[in-house]
Design a protein around this motif. Structure first.
Motif, mmCIF file in Angstrom:
data_model
loop_
_atom_site.group_PDB
_atom_site.id
_atom_site.type_symbol
_atom_site.label_atom_id
_atom_site.label_comp_id
_atom_site.label_asym_id
_atom_site.label_seq_id
_atom_site.Cartn_x
_atom_site.Cartn_y
_atom_site.Cartn_z
ATOM 1 N N GLU A 798 0.834 -1.208 0.000
ATOM 2 C CA GLU A 798 0.000 0.000 0.000
ATOM 3 C C GLU A 798 0.866 1.255 0.000
ATOM 4 O OE1 GLU A 798 -3.507 2.004 2.751
ATOM 5 O OE2 GLU A 798 -3.119 -0.157 2.840
ATOM 6 N N SER A 799 1.996 1.184 0.708
ATOM 7 C CA SER A 799 2.901 2.331 0.721
ATOM 8 C C SER A 799 3.523 2.564 -0.647
ATOM 9 C CB SER A 799 4.002 2.096 1.765
ATOM 10 O OG SER A 799 4.954 3.143 1.748
ATOM 11 N N ASP A 800 3.882 1.464 -1.343
ATOM 12 C CA ASP A 800 4.501 1.587 -2.662
ATOM 13 C C ASP A 800 3.489 1.932 -3.741
ATOM 14 O OD1 ASP A 800 6.907 0.926 -1.500
ATOM 15 O OD2 ASP A 800 6.790 -1.205 -2.053
ATOM 16 N N HIS A 801 2.225 1.515 -3.549
ATOM 17 C CA HIS A 801 1.205 1.712 -4.578
ATOM 18 C C HIS A 801 -0.076 2.265 -3.946
ATOM 19 C CE1 HIS A 801 3.590 -0.447 -7.573
ATOM 20 N NE2 HIS A 801 3.840 -1.346 -6.637
ATOM 21 N N PRO A 802 -0.035 3.469 -3.403
ATOM 22 C CA PRO A 802 -1.243 4.010 -2.757
ATOM 23 C C PRO A 802 -2.419 4.143 -3.722
ATOM 24 C CG PRO A 802 0.430 5.714 -3.062
ATOM 25 C CD PRO A 802 1.090 4.403 -3.347
ATOM 26 N N GLU A 803 -2.106 4.283 -5.018
ATOM 27 C CA GLU A 803 -3.179 4.431 -5.997
ATOM 28 C C GLU A 803 -3.978 3.141 -6.184
ATOM 29 O OE1 GLU A 803 0.423 2.992 -8.337
ATOM 30 O OE2 GLU A 803 -0.031 4.147 -6.514
ATOM 31 N N HIS A 804 -3.404 2.010 -5.741
ATOM 32 C CA HIS A 804 -4.095 0.718 -5.889
ATOM 33 C C HIS A 804 -4.608 0.173 -4.562
ATOM 34 C CE1 HIS A 804 -2.659 0.815 -9.910
ATOM 35 N NE2 HIS A 804 -1.431 0.408 -9.670
#
Length: 857
Positions: A798-804
């Protein structure tokens, strides 16, 4: 050195190896000289085992270099030359080597081979039931044992003709071609029942010999002078009586294991409600804290916070029977039951454990229909029998233990698996297999077998190929050049043109049980042409109907199999085959174009070609039926072609494996890796969980990521990557994204909560629940800490891909407090013949309330 330099099958010295007796004060001959310890051959025990090049090279070199072995034309070979020759035999698809012993001492060498690889068809027309044989008895050392050569000859012929399920090679006729000048061995062959066919010049590489080709059937041998010698002193060939594994001792062990699994999984699915009768006061409060979310009230029939930790439990069933056991309750209501603690009391008296009787006692609680209970009980019987067979094999040292698997290759590990699906109770049903079928085709036996092939008329079949794969390239991968020439010849012999047909592999069980009966009319019309065995050696994989090619580095092949197993008849749909390569290409392109998958080492094994036959009458009925799924095949990429030197492969199922002594394979891997358990598990989760979560959240793409569907990549015994397989049948797009027409059938639009179940049910409950339990019980990693690591991986993503973070549709929450508890055994118990509607799986699922999420925020 190549196999063509062998010039004499069944060459044996006329003087047998000698023995040291108790009356003989002289030193016993060296074992490498073929010494034995009995005075007469009739009382000796004879064993035949597979060739082990490392173990046997020195001994076989000594035998081959002896002047008596001159007909083999290898007396001038040094040990390195013999080793190279034996490696060629070991690696050959057409030959196999065997070493025989008498009373524990190795003293003869056998080779079996495909006769038409050596003998011209114009000399002798051979077929799949024929087996060629060479025999070399060790040179004599000391005094000869009277009758030993006859005894060895008899055992070897019987070995060639004995069925595979009884430890033999399953030949219908033995073919030999000794040098025509070797009068002694020709007479020995006649004594064994061989009938000469004709003399012939046979080319052996650069050499040629004049051979007397002879044949012997079982009837010929049984009527021969040597037949009474078989088993005269007892046989120690690793092939006990066909029913030897069905003994009380083995069954007591496997019954106890399966009863423990039944109690655990039925309680997990809330089909039964054990009652706590005592608890370990020292552990209860600590476990309730350590195990985190499990200590929250489960509700809806599940345990409460007071139930966390270790304790003694009791289950009362119909008929006045009570089960008592101790168990540890872990997150996701995972019951880890101490098998040794289980007792069953009926009317106050202790009774034996019996999982079939347990199911009958629980029939009402399990909601098992009366018209299906006998089928389910039969699947349990098959599961028990399989477990007993594997246990007895392991006790005899014929299966690697958990430590041995650390250094084993991919296919050795594949055959070593014993449990099947970790959640399903009746997971080795295989209704349709007989005992000989089990011995030959069950994946856990690791047998190498040849597939049958049929020609299917093009106008009634459909070959689908992946992007960039031409039909000629596909055929070059699927068949050797020799196989293609052989099959083309057989098609022409039937008066047909090979260009009018596709070539389809078929499971030999399917060929034997279905082809000539179910499709009799198709054969009579000439739309199907049976072609016989292929030449490549294949090993069945854990999925039962998928095969790994040992003869060539080529694709897996998956075929239809009309056997009932784990809730389905294991067919393969020609309709689905049409779109399978296109679906695989689309999924592979998506995976390959996304750096997040590459960073995790996540790849798919594409199904590059698929073939289905639809010319039968079953495709003309109004409704679909199982008979439409009996003639189809697909070819899948081989992961061994895609890994780096030094990397190893295992299936996900291997991480859940325990050997017969209770040691877990995953514990041995962690120890061998040198990593701390936290670090090892974190690496595994990054390779397994992270990419699959990304597929769901970023692409609405879900797989079936359990057991043998996922192949893990190991570097220094740590998981660093994964291959996903079974794409065509077990992949879905759960949203409205644009799809090509040929891929549209994998779409299934569902809610965000249902999307999340692809993680909660398939990964958390189906795999990680069991893995965490093993690590907890083995003292390597507390279950609470395990689920903290799972949460960390989700946090990192979630930290690396907040958009997903909440998925494409914005309504997927993998950190929700609870999720729907989807239950697998409930499906099989409801309908053991067809658990779900493949075309509408979501609507077929059964739930037991909700489950606390072990990684809830």
């Amino acid at each position: 050195m190549t196999t063509e330099l062998i010039t004499d099958p069944t060459e044996t010295p006329t003087t047998a190896p000698a023995e040291a007796t108790t009356e003989d004060a002289s030193p016993a001959p060296s074992p490498t000289r073929g010494s034995i310890v009995k005075l007469t051959a009739a009382s000796a025990r004879v064993a035949i085992r597979p060739l082990d090049v490392d173990r046997d090279t020195a001994r076989v070199h000594e035998w081959l270099s002896h002047p008596r072995a001159h007909y083999w034309m290898m007396t001038d070979l040094d040990e390195a030359g013999v080793r190279a020759y034996l490696e060629g035999i070991r690696d050959s698809a057409e030959e196999a080597g065997w070493v025989g012993s008498v009373d524990g001492t190795d003293c003869f060498y056998v080779e079996t081979y495909i006769p038409d690889s050596l003998i011209p068809q114009n000399v002798l027309a051979t077929g799949p039931g024929d087996i060629g044989m060479h025999l070399l008895v060790a040179p004599p050392a000391g005094r000869a044992m009277h009758g030993l050569t006859d005894r060895i000859m008899a055992e070897v012929i019987d070995f060639c003709l004995r069925p595979a399920d009884q430890g033999g090679r399953g030949g219908r006729r033995v073919v030999v071609e000794p040098d025509a000048r070797n009068d002694a061995i020709i007479e020995k062959n006649r004594a064994a029942g061989f009938s000469p066919v004709r003399e012939a010049r046979i080319l052996m590489g650069e050499a040629e010999k004049r051979a007397l080709v002879s044949v012997c059937t079982r009837a010929d041998f049984d009527a021969s002078a040597l037949a009474p010698l078989v088993g005269a002193g007892g046989r120690d060939d690793g092939a006990p009586h066909a029913y030897a594994h069905l003994n009380a001792d083995a069954f007591a062990v496997v019954q106890r294991h399966l009863v423990a699994k039944a109690l655990s999984e039925f309680a997990h699915e809330r089909l039964i409600t054990p009652v706590r009768v005592s608890e370990d006061a020292g552990n209860a409060s600590a476990d309730a804290a350590d195990h985190g979310p499990t200590s929250a009230a489960a509700g809806e029939g599940g345990p409460t916070s007071a139930d966390a930790g270790d304790g003694t439990w009791e289950l009362a069933v119909d008929g006045g029977t009570r089960y008592t056991f101790t168990a540890r309750l872990l997150p996701l209501e995972h019951w880890v039951i101490d098998e040794d603690s289980i007792t069953r009391r009926r009317d106050g008296a202790e009774a034996a454990l019996d999982v079939q009787e347990l199911v009958v006692e629980l029939q009402e609680d399990l909601a098992l229909p009366e018209d299906l209970i006998s089928t389910y009980l039969e699947e349990l019987a098959s599961t028990l029998a399989s477990a007993a067979f594997k246990l007895e094999d392991a006790r005899a040292g014929k299966r690697p233990d958990a430590r041995g698997l650390v250094d084993a290759d991919f296919q050795t590990t594949e055959a070593a698996m014993t449990e099947g699906h970790p959640g399903f109770l009746a997971n080795n049903g295989r209704i349709g297999f007989g005992l000989s079928d089990f011995r030959q085709w069950a994946p856990e036996n690791g047998e190498l077998n040849r597939l049958e092939w049929i020609a299917v008329r093009r106008e009634h079949s459909h070959l689908s190929l992946g992007v960039g794969l031409a039909e000629a390239d596909h055929l070059g991968q699927a068949l050797s050049e020799a196989e293609r020439e052989l099959f083309d010849t057989r098609i022409r012999a039937a008066g047909q043109d090979p260009e009018d047909f596709h070539l389809m592999p078929i499971h030999p069980w399917q060929a034997d049980h279905r082809l000539a009966i179910t499709f009799a009319a198709d054969i009579a019309r000439g739309d199907l042409l049976p072609l016989g065995e292929g030449r490549d050696e294949h090993q069945a994989q854990q999925s039962l109907r998928t095969f790994f090619n040992h003869s060539r580095t080529g694709p897996y092949v998956k075929v239809a199999l009309a056997v009932q197993n784990m809730g389905f008849l294991r067919g393969l749909s020609p309709k689905y085959m049409r779109d399978t390569p296109a679906i695989n290409d689309w999924v592979a392109d998506l995976i390959d174009s996304d750096d997040t998958f590459a960073e995790a080492g996540f790849r798919v094994l594409r199904e590059r070609a698929a073939l289905g036959y639809t010319g039968d009458v079953y495709h003309r009925t109004k409704e679909t039926n199982p008979h439409r799924k009996m003639l189809a095949a697909l070819w899948r990429e081989n992961p061994l072609e895609k890994i780096a030197p030094g990397q190893k492969l295992i299936t996900m199922a291997a991480l859940l494996h325990r050997d017969h002594e209770g040691r877990s394979f995953v514990a041995e891997l962690i120890r061998a890796s040198g990593l701390e358990p936290d670090d090892w598990v974190r690496s595994c989760l990054r390779a397994y969980l992270r990419p699959l979560v990304h597929a769901l959240l970023a692409h609405d793409l879900v797989f079936m990521p359990h057991g043998e569907n996922l192949i893990l990549v190991l570097d220094d015994n740590s998981v660093t990557g994964a291959f996903m397989k079974d794409i065509g049948e077990e992949v879905a797009v759960l949203g409205h994204r644009e799809l090509p027409d040929e891929v549209e059938r994998i779409r299934a639009v569902v809610s965000g909560e249902e999307k999340a179940l692809s993680v909660f049910t398939d990964m958390f409950d189906g795999v990680l629940r069991h893995l965490s339990g093993i690590l907890d019980v083995d003292g390597l990693l507390d279950a609470g800490r395990f689920w903290q690591l799972v949460a960390e991986v989700l946090d990192d993503y979630e930290s690396d891909h907040p958009e997903h973070a909440r998925g494409v549709s914005g309504d997927v929450d993998l950190r929700a407090p609870r999720f729907a508890h989807s239950c697998l055994n409930r499906l099989q118990l409801r309908n053991t013949k067809q658990m779900v509607d493949i075309g509408n799986q979501a609507e077929s699922l059964l739930y037991a309330g909700t489950m606390p999420n072990p990684v809830a925020r």
